[in-house]
Design a protein around this motif. Structure first.
Motif, PDB file in Angstrom:
ATOM      1  N   LYS A   2       0.475  13.198  -7.013  1.00  0.00           N
ATOM      2  CA  LYS A   2      -0.182  12.101  -7.742  1.00  0.00           C
ATOM      3  C   LYS A   2       0.431  10.745  -7.395  1.00  0.00           C
ATOM      4  CE  LYS A   2      -1.582  15.099 -11.544  1.00  0.00           C
ATOM      5  NZ  LYS A   2      -1.584  15.337 -12.995  1.00  0.00           N
ATOM      6  N   GLY A   3       0.928  10.638  -6.171  1.00  0.00           N
ATOM      7  CA  GLY A   3       1.410   9.343  -5.698  1.00  0.00           C
ATOM      8  C   GLY A   3       0.304   8.653  -4.914  1.00  0.00           C
ATOM      9  N   TYR A   4      -0.711   8.203  -5.638  1.00  0.00           N
ATOM     10  CA  TYR A   4      -1.913   7.682  -4.990  1.00  0.00           C
ATOM     11  C   TYR A   4      -1.673   6.347  -4.279  1.00  0.00           C
ATOM     12  CZ  TYR A   4      -3.919  11.331  -7.870  1.00  0.00           C
ATOM     13  OH  TYR A   4      -4.193  12.542  -8.443  1.00  0.00           O
ATOM     14  N   GLU A   5      -0.741   5.551  -4.776  1.00  0.00           N
ATOM     15  CA  GLU A   5      -0.425   4.300  -4.087  1.00  0.00           C
ATOM     16  C   GLU A   5       0.210   4.580  -2.727  1.00  0.00           C
ATOM     17  OE1 GLU A   5       0.428   1.651  -8.120  1.00  0.00           O
ATOM     18  OE2 GLU A   5       1.970   1.882  -6.586  1.00  0.00           O
ATOM     19  N   LYS A   6       1.109   5.562  -2.686  1.00  0.00           N
ATOM     20  CA  LYS A   6       1.696   5.972  -1.400  1.00  0.00           C
ATOM     21  C   LYS A   6       0.618   6.485  -0.461  1.00  0.00           C
ATOM     22  CE  LYS A   6       6.479   7.277  -2.461  1.00  0.00           C
ATOM     23  NZ  LYS A   6       7.452   8.397  -2.452  1.00  0.00           N
ATOM     24  N   ALA A   7      -0.318   7.266  -1.006  1.00  0.00           N
ATOM     25  CA  ALA A   7      -1.395   7.804  -0.178  1.00  0.00           C
ATOM     26  C   ALA A   7      -2.196   6.675   0.464  1.00  0.00           C
ATOM     27  CB  ALA A   7      -2.304   8.702  -1.025  1.00  0.00           C
ATOM     28  N   GLN A   8      -2.484   5.616  -0.296  1.00  0.00           N
ATOM     29  CA  GLN A   8      -3.231   4.483   0.248  1.00  0.00           C
ATOM     30  C   GLN A   8      -2.432   3.779   1.349  1.00  0.00           C
ATOM     31  OE1 GLN A   8      -6.282   3.656  -0.372  1.00  0.00           O
ATOM     32  NE2 GLN A   8      -6.729   4.992  -2.087  1.00  0.00           N
ATOM     33  N   GLN A   9      -1.118   3.651   1.152  1.00  0.00           N
ATOM     34  CA  GLN A   9      -0.274   3.029   2.178  1.00  0.00           C
ATOM     35  C   GLN A   9      -0.277   3.847   3.464  1.00  0.00           C
ATOM     36  OE1 GLN A   9       3.580   2.619   0.380  1.00  0.00           O
ATOM     37  NE2 GLN A   9       2.879   1.167  -1.176  1.00  0.00           N
ATOM     38  N   HIS A  10      -0.165   5.168   3.316  1.00  0.00           N
ATOM     39  CA  HIS A  10      -0.171   6.040   4.499  1.00  0.00           C
ATOM     40  C   HIS A  10      -1.532   6.049   5.175  1.00  0.00           C
ATOM     41  CE1 HIS A  10       3.438   8.172   2.504  1.00  0.00           C
ATOM     42  NE2 HIS A  10       3.875   7.402   3.474  1.00  0.00           N
ATOM     43  N   LEU A  11      -2.599   5.890   4.395  1.00  0.00           N
ATOM     44  CA  LEU A  11      -3.938   5.789   4.989  1.00  0.00           C
ATOM     45  C   LEU A  11      -4.048   4.534   5.862  1.00  0.00           C
ATOM     46  CD1 LEU A  11      -6.231   6.923   2.054  1.00  0.00           C
ATOM     47  CD2 LEU A  11      -6.306   7.830   4.371  1.00  0.00           C
ATOM     48  N   LYS A  12      -3.483   3.435   5.392  1.00  0.00           N
ATOM     49  CA  LYS A  12      -3.509   2.203   6.185  1.00  0.00           C
ATOM     50  C   LYS A  12      -2.745   2.390   7.500  1.00  0.00           C
ATOM     51  CE  LYS A  12      -3.934  -0.902   2.197  1.00  0.00           C
ATOM     52  NZ  LYS A  12      -3.266  -1.945   1.374  1.00  0.00           N
ATOM     53  N   LEU A  13      -1.588   3.056   7.417  1.00  0.00           N
ATOM     54  CA  LEU A  13      -0.810   3.325   8.639  1.00  0.00           C
ATOM     55  C   LEU A  13      -1.581   4.220   9.592  1.00  0.00           C
ATOM     56  CD1 LEU A  13       2.714   3.937   7.041  1.00  0.00           C
ATOM     57  CD2 LEU A  13       2.024   1.972   8.406  1.00  0.00           C
ATOM     58  N   LEU A  14      -2.266   5.233   9.032  1.00  0.00           N
ATOM     59  CA  LEU A  14      -3.055   6.140   9.870  1.00  0.00           C
ATOM     60  C   LEU A  14      -4.206   5.397  10.528  1.00  0.00           C
ATOM     61  CD1 LEU A  14      -3.476   9.124  10.727  1.00  0.00           C
ATOM     62  CD2 LEU A  14      -4.955   9.389   8.737  1.00  0.00           C
ATOM     63  N   ASN A  15      -4.821   4.474   9.819  1.00  0.00           N
ATOM     64  CA  ASN A  15      -5.955   3.725  10.355  1.00  0.00           C
ATOM     65  C   ASN A  15      -5.532   2.817  11.509  1.00  0.00           C
ATOM     66  OD1 ASN A  15      -8.672   2.912  10.397  1.00  0.00           O
ATOM     67  ND2 ASN A  15      -8.200   1.100   9.176  1.00  0.00           N
ATOM     68  N   LYS A  16      -4.286   2.304  11.463  1.00  0.00           N
ATOM     69  CA  LYS A  16      -3.800   1.442  12.529  1.00  0.00           C
ATOM     70  C   LYS A  16      -3.688   2.181  13.862  1.00  0.00           C
ATOM     71  CE  LYS A  16      -1.110  -1.733   9.633  1.00  0.00           C
ATOM     72  NZ  LYS A  16       0.265  -2.210   9.295  1.00  0.00           N
ATOM     73  N   GLN A  17      -3.480   3.510  13.788  1.00  0.00           N
ATOM     74  CA  GLN A  17      -3.289   4.294  14.996  1.00  0.00           C
ATOM     75  C   GLN A  17      -4.609   4.744  15.617  1.00  0.00           C
ATOM     76  OE1 GLN A  17      -0.584   7.501  14.320  1.00  0.00           O
ATOM     77  NE2 GLN A  17       1.005   6.199  13.487  1.00  0.00           N
ATOM     78  N   HIS A  18      -5.702   4.457  14.949  1.00  0.00           N
ATOM     79  CA  HIS A  18      -7.006   4.918  15.439  1.00  0.00           C
ATOM     80  C   HIS A  18      -7.989   3.761  15.510  1.00  0.00           C
ATOM     81  CE1 HIS A  18      -5.914   9.168  15.117  1.00  0.00           C
ATOM     82  NE2 HIS A  18      -5.271   8.827  14.012  1.00  0.00           N
ATOM     83  N   SER A  19      -8.947   3.933  16.345  1.00  0.00           N
ATOM     84  CA  SER A  19     -10.029   2.944  16.441  1.00  0.00           C
ATOM     85  C   SER A  19     -11.024   3.181  15.326  1.00  0.00           C
ATOM     86  CB  SER A  19     -10.703   3.071  17.802  1.00  0.00           C
ATOM     87  OG  SER A  19     -11.219   4.394  17.959  1.00  0.00           O
ATOM     88  N   ILE A  59     -10.878  11.787   0.359  1.00  0.00           N
ATOM     89  CA  ILE A  59     -10.096  12.712  -0.473  1.00  0.00           C
ATOM     90  C   ILE A  59      -9.154  11.936  -1.390  1.00  0.00           C
ATOM     91  CG2 ILE A  59      -8.248  14.432  -0.416  1.00  0.00           C
ATOM     92  CD1 ILE A  59     -10.916  15.657   0.141  1.00  0.00           C
ATOM     93  N   SER A  60      -8.480  10.917  -0.836  1.00  0.00           N
ATOM     94  CA  SER A  60      -7.538  10.135  -1.639  1.00  0.00           C
ATOM     95  C   SER A  60      -8.259   9.364  -2.734  1.00  0.00           C
ATOM     96  CB  SER A  60      -6.778   9.168  -0.729  1.00  0.00           C
ATOM     97  OG  SER A  60      -5.905   8.359  -1.483  1.00  0.00           O
ATOM     98  N   ASN A  61      -9.356   8.690  -2.373  1.00  0.00           N
ATOM     99  CA  ASN A  61     -10.115   7.932  -3.385  1.00  0.00           C
ATOM    100  C   ASN A  61     -10.714   8.860  -4.436  1.00  0.00           C
ATOM    101  OD1 ASN A  61      -9.624   5.424  -2.266  1.00  0.00           O
ATOM    102  ND2 ASN A  61     -11.396   5.497  -0.915  1.00  0.00           N
ATOM    103  N   GLY A  62     -11.143  10.030  -4.002  1.00  0.00           N
ATOM    104  CA  GLY A  62     -11.673  11.005  -4.954  1.00  0.00           C
ATOM    105  C   GLY A  62     -10.615  11.466  -5.939  1.00  0.00           C
ATOM    106  N   ALA A  63      -9.408  11.712  -5.436  1.00  0.00           N
ATOM    107  CA  ALA A  63      -8.312  12.138  -6.317  1.00  0.00           C
ATOM    108  C   ALA A  63      -7.962  11.042  -7.322  1.00  0.00           C
ATOM    109  CB  ALA A  63      -7.086  12.506  -5.481  1.00  0.00           C
ATOM    110  N   ILE A  64      -7.982   9.776  -6.870  1.00  0.00           N
ATOM    111  CA  ILE A  64      -7.697   8.660  -7.782  1.00  0.00           C
ATOM    112  C   ILE A  64      -8.780   8.557  -8.846  1.00  0.00           C
ATOM    113  CG2 ILE A  64      -7.496   6.145  -7.917  1.00  0.00           C
ATOM    114  CD1 ILE A  64      -6.276   6.255  -5.073  1.00  0.00           C
ATOM    115  N   SER A  65     -10.037   8.681  -8.432  1.00  0.00           N
ATOM    116  CA  SER A  65     -11.144   8.630  -9.405  1.00  0.00           C
ATOM    117  C   SER A  65     -11.067   9.770 -10.395  1.00  0.00           C
ATOM    118  CB  SER A  65     -12.483   8.671  -8.653  1.00  0.00           C
ATOM    119  OG  SER A  65     -12.619   7.565  -7.793  1.00  0.00           O
TER     120      SER A  65
END
Length: 595
Positions: free
Chosen positions: A205-222, A234-240
């Motif tokens: 339930k560390g949803y803020e961390k999940a969002q930070q890691h999503l941003k890092l993952l997005n930087k590595q991909h187009s 999945i992360s946004n669904g868990a937060i909702s």
């Protein structure tokens, strides 16, 4: 090995089924045929087992003399083809040739082989063996300073703890793996670990961390990256879901199913989406939909033999049917869950894993100390440490001594203050008793001089809406008479109405006189008398020493022991128990020591 065993098991079941069909059609056949079939049924598993053992022996004998480079390549080839049994034999041979004098390249191959053995054991649900292989690989990498391979091992160790649902430890290993991946500029391991971290963040339930890691993952991909889109949903669904926005969560989870097919490991990701959809529907009390999507997830994990996910699936089913009060299905799925959980997750095994991890860490510390070359530095360090400990102990002793001294002086002052307050309470009681006697004598003399129809009781009779000063004085005398000469106020049922009846007046006048003459309301006035009576009983150790505080409280008119304690402390400054203990100490103290 387990897959072979599974195939044997399925083969035996089909054989039994075919045999039963034939027996049904040949029910009149001879006993010899039945005996033959029974013998085949008994012998067949042993025959398959001997074939399996022979197969491993042949592979081992064929590859045991290969050089490690070729054998590692063969093992990787088998691993990619999913021939895990053959790959395990090859990697076991390579890893078995490791020793402390091995070259750097040989050590790398052995570390790789240990790690691959661990992954294969994970797939066979043998988690203790898997962790032992990973720790052996980690030990080699640390000894040879093979930093580029360590993140993979950390990630695999995290997988073991994840399977045992120790998500916090798994997260810590993933964070170590990611830090080393960034340091080594290994984008592949960063990508893998970030995905795992997002999942673990959601579990914890560390949803803020999940969002930070999503941003890092997005930087590595187009753009148009399905993996990122999947984990974002999945992360946004868990937060909702956490925020009780079930429809919004359901929409995110349904969208994640579309992205799962385009990701690596699509079946596992799709099951995760279906499981979350089922959970969202269950929160919305739409159990039919929850069961429908969970059944789809069950089909996926059972067909691909994801046993850990299948256990979670059966546990979710049991929870749904528990909510539906469907006891047979609840018990059925609970039994399925426990059967799988007992086979792949056992508590002793997890404890053993923790022990292995602890021993590995301790072994690292011991080796670091062993490789310290400067013995004199160690001695100086020990001397300094001993001095620090000595100064710390002496300082702590002084601090404790000062604290004890302060505590002693504080207790002494507190005792003196309590004694002074207790004496004041005793003086107040004595003063009340003296005043009571004086009032009684005055009343007796007044009654002798008064006319028969001029008594206090007759004086306080009036019906008007206004009360004069003479009536107030007479009513006060009547109230004081009740309080001095009766114990009516010690009754639990005593109230303003009862007091008005006793003084032959109205309740509003009684209340008015008490407020104006005594400066307090009726309840405070009565409670003060009750507390004083309680004080008399508490100091009367001879007659009331065996009474409990609750009994004394009830005897003076309090229904609630808690209310009695609160009012008693407000009036006297002590709790009833402390007051009683001080009275007992006074009784046991010689008279001379009281001065």
């Amino acid at each position: 090995m387990k897959k072979t065993a599974c195939n044997i098991f399925l083969y035996d079941k089909n054989y039994i089924f075919v045999s039963k069909i034939r027996l049904n059609h040949m029910i009149v056949s001879s006993n010899k045929l039945r005996i033959l079939l029974l013998c085949l049924f008994i012998v067949l598993p042993y025959w398959f087992y001997s074939i399996n053992e022979t197969k491993y022996g042949l592979i081992y004998n064929y590859y045991k003399d290969f050089d490690v480079d070729s054998l590692a390549e063969v093992g990787d080839s088998y691993y990619k083809k999913n021939s895990l049994d053959s790959a395990l034999v090859c990697f076991s041979i390579v890893s078995g040739k490791y020793n402390d004098e091995a070259s750097v390249e040989m050590s790398k191959l052995c570390a790789h082989s240990f790690n691959r053995c661990g992954v294969i054991y994970l797939k066979y649900n043998s988690y203790e063996k898997a962790l032992s292989m990973f720790l052996r690989a980690l030990e080699i990498c640390e000894q040879k300073n093979y930093q580029t391979y360590i993140p993979k091992i950390y990630n695999n160790i995290a997988h073991v703890y994840y399977l045992y649902k120790d998500y916090a430890t798994a997260e810590s290993y993933c964070e170590k793996a990611y830090e080393l991946g960034v340091k080594n500029q290994d984008e592949e391991i960063q990508n893998i670990v970030l995905k795992n971290l997002i999942g673990l963040n959601c579990y914890l339930k560390g949803y803020e961390k999940a969002q930070q890691h999503l941003k890092l993952l997005n930087k590595q991909h187009s753009n148009n990256n399905p993996t990122f889109d999947y984990y974002l949903c999945i992360s946004n669904g868990a937060i909702s879901l956490k925020q009780n926005k079930y429809s919004e969560a359901l929409d995110y989870f349904l969208r994640s199913v579309q992205y799962a097919d385009s990701c690596e490991n699509p079946n596992q990701l799709k099951y995760s989406s279906l499981s979350n959809i089922s959970k969202a529907y269950s929160y919305m009390n739409k159990m039919d939909s929850a069961i429908y999507y969970l059944e789809q997830g069950e089909n996926i994990v059972s067909s691909h033999l994801y046993m850990d996910l299948l256990a979670d699936c059966y546990n979710d089913f049991s929870e749904i049917y528990r909510q539906l009060n469907d006891k047979p299905k609840y018990l059925s799925y609970k039994e399925k869950y426990l059967n799988i959980a007992d086979s792949i997750f056992n508590i002793q095994g997890f404890g053993h894993i923790k022990d292995m991890q602890f021993l590995h860490e301790m072994d690292k510390v011991e080796k670091q100390i062993y490789h310290l070359n400067d013995v004199q530095m160690m001695k100086d360090h020990q001397i300094k440490l001993q001095q620090q400990i000595l100064f710390t102990v002496v300082g702590a002793f002084i601090v404790i001594l000062l604290l004890l001294l302060m505590l002693y002086r504080q207790n002494k002052r507190l005792k003196e203050s309590n004694d002074e307050l207790f004496n004041k309470n005793l003086e107040i009681l004595k003063s009340d008793d003296i005043q009571k006697k004086i009032r009684q004598q005055v009343q007796i003399e007044h009654e002798k001089q008064a006319e028969p129809d001029d008594s206090v009781e007759n004086k306080v009779k009036y019906q008007g809406s206004f009360i004069g000063e003479e009536e107030k004085r007479n009513l006060q005398e009547a109230i004081q008479n009740v309080m001095d000469n009766t114990l009516e106020y010690c009754s639990v049922e005593f109230n303003l109405d009862r007091m008005a009846t006793l003084v032959n007046s109205r309740t509003k006048y009684v209340s008015q006189v008490i407020n104006e003459c005594y400066g307090k309301n009726f309840n405070a006035f009565i409670n003060e008398y009750r507390i004083k009576e309680a004080c008399r009983k508490l100091i009367d150790i001879e007659n009331y020493g065996g009474y409990t505080i609750a009994a004394i409280a009830e005897s003076v008119g309090f229904k609630s022991n808690a209310n009695f304690n609160l009012i008693f402390k407000k009036v006297t400054g002590f709790t009833p128990s402390v007051y009683q203990n001080m009275a007992k100490k006074r009784q046991n103290t010689p008279p001379d020591s009281l001065d």
